[in-house]
Design a protein around this motif. Sequence first.
Motif, PDB file in Angstrom:
ATOM      1  N   TYR B  35     -64.379   1.791  53.231  1.00 23.60           N
ATOM      2  CA  TYR B  35     -62.976   2.119  53.436  1.00 23.60           C
ATOM      3  C   TYR B  35     -62.568   3.273  52.511  1.00 23.60           C
ATOM      4  N   THR B 103     -64.059 -13.328  56.481  1.00 24.88           N
ATOM      5  CA  THR B 103     -63.401 -12.770  55.304  1.00 24.88           C
ATOM      6  C   THR B 103     -64.236 -11.617  54.787  1.00 24.88           C
ATOM      7  N   GLN B 104     -63.593 -10.513  54.492  1.00 24.77           N
ATOM      8  CA  GLN B 104     -64.272  -9.383  53.885  1.00 24.77           C
ATOM      9  C   GLN B 104     -64.090  -9.467  52.375  1.00 24.77           C
ATOM     10  N   PHE B 106     -64.393  -7.467  48.844  1.00 25.06           N
ATOM     11  CA  PHE B 106     -64.322  -6.080  48.414  1.00 25.06           C
ATOM     12  C   PHE B 106     -64.926  -5.864  47.031  1.00 25.06           C
ATOM     13  N   GLY B 107     -65.499  -4.675  46.858  1.00 20.35           N
ATOM     14  CA  GLY B 107     -65.966  -4.249  45.556  1.00 20.35           C
ATOM     15  C   GLY B 107     -64.847  -3.596  44.760  1.00 20.35           C
ATOM     16  N   PRO B 108     -65.148  -3.132  43.538  1.00 24.60           N
ATOM     17  CA  PRO B 108     -64.121  -2.546  42.678  1.00 24.60           C
ATOM     18  C   PRO B 108     -63.691  -1.142  43.096  1.00 24.60           C
TER      19      PRO B 108
END
Lengths: 116, 115
Positions: B35, B103-104, B106-108
Amino acid sequence: AQSVSQHNHHVILSEAASLELGCNYSYGGTVNLFWYVQYPGQHLQLLLKYFSGDPLVKGIKGFEAEFIKSKFSFNLRKPSVQWSDTAEYFCAVNHFSSGSARQLTFGSGTQLTVLP
Amino acid sequence: EAGVAQSPRYKIIEKRQSVAFWCNPISGHATLYWYQQILGQGPKLLIQFQNNGVVDDSQLPKDRFSAERLKGVDSTLKIQPAKLEDSAVYLCASSLGASGRQTQYFGPGTRLLVL
């Protein structure tokens, strides 16, 4: 254009106040609805989700959301906010994009600031 | 359980330079997403992989952006050449599958500044 709208960009509340954040979407067909939250310095994480059934869904930390199909809305609520709820909140809608692929589209987010 | 890992965390480059971001999803997650989040906006999907195949890249600016997921695990996103408007946070996410109900996670994110 199809979109996800969050009309409140920044909300400021005092502790113990009630919260309602609006989310409207314009996608037709079958959608799956999510609220994600990003606390300061942390990753985006899931708050709650709705697929079908009871339109009132409960999530973590006392949050809940109500799906109103006729209004294309999925508003987030909490009866009494705490200082630790200060964060950015994103509404997201999973819908069909091009072809048969499904895509998660986010709103622009609402920054919630809770004053102690 | 280890989360989604991304590197680098920050990157500053000049326009027309190239840059690459790396993502390691949660173990066992077949679906990986990239994204782009521009300041003041929500994340926008660039590309979605199912194992090592592309499921959706309809919003990827293919003249300058490319992504790959070799062996169906790690992924890299590349921008070449970068433009000023590419300044954003690039988020990687993963999920067990491509179902719309997954559910996705997310990374930082990698914060990119193009000067």
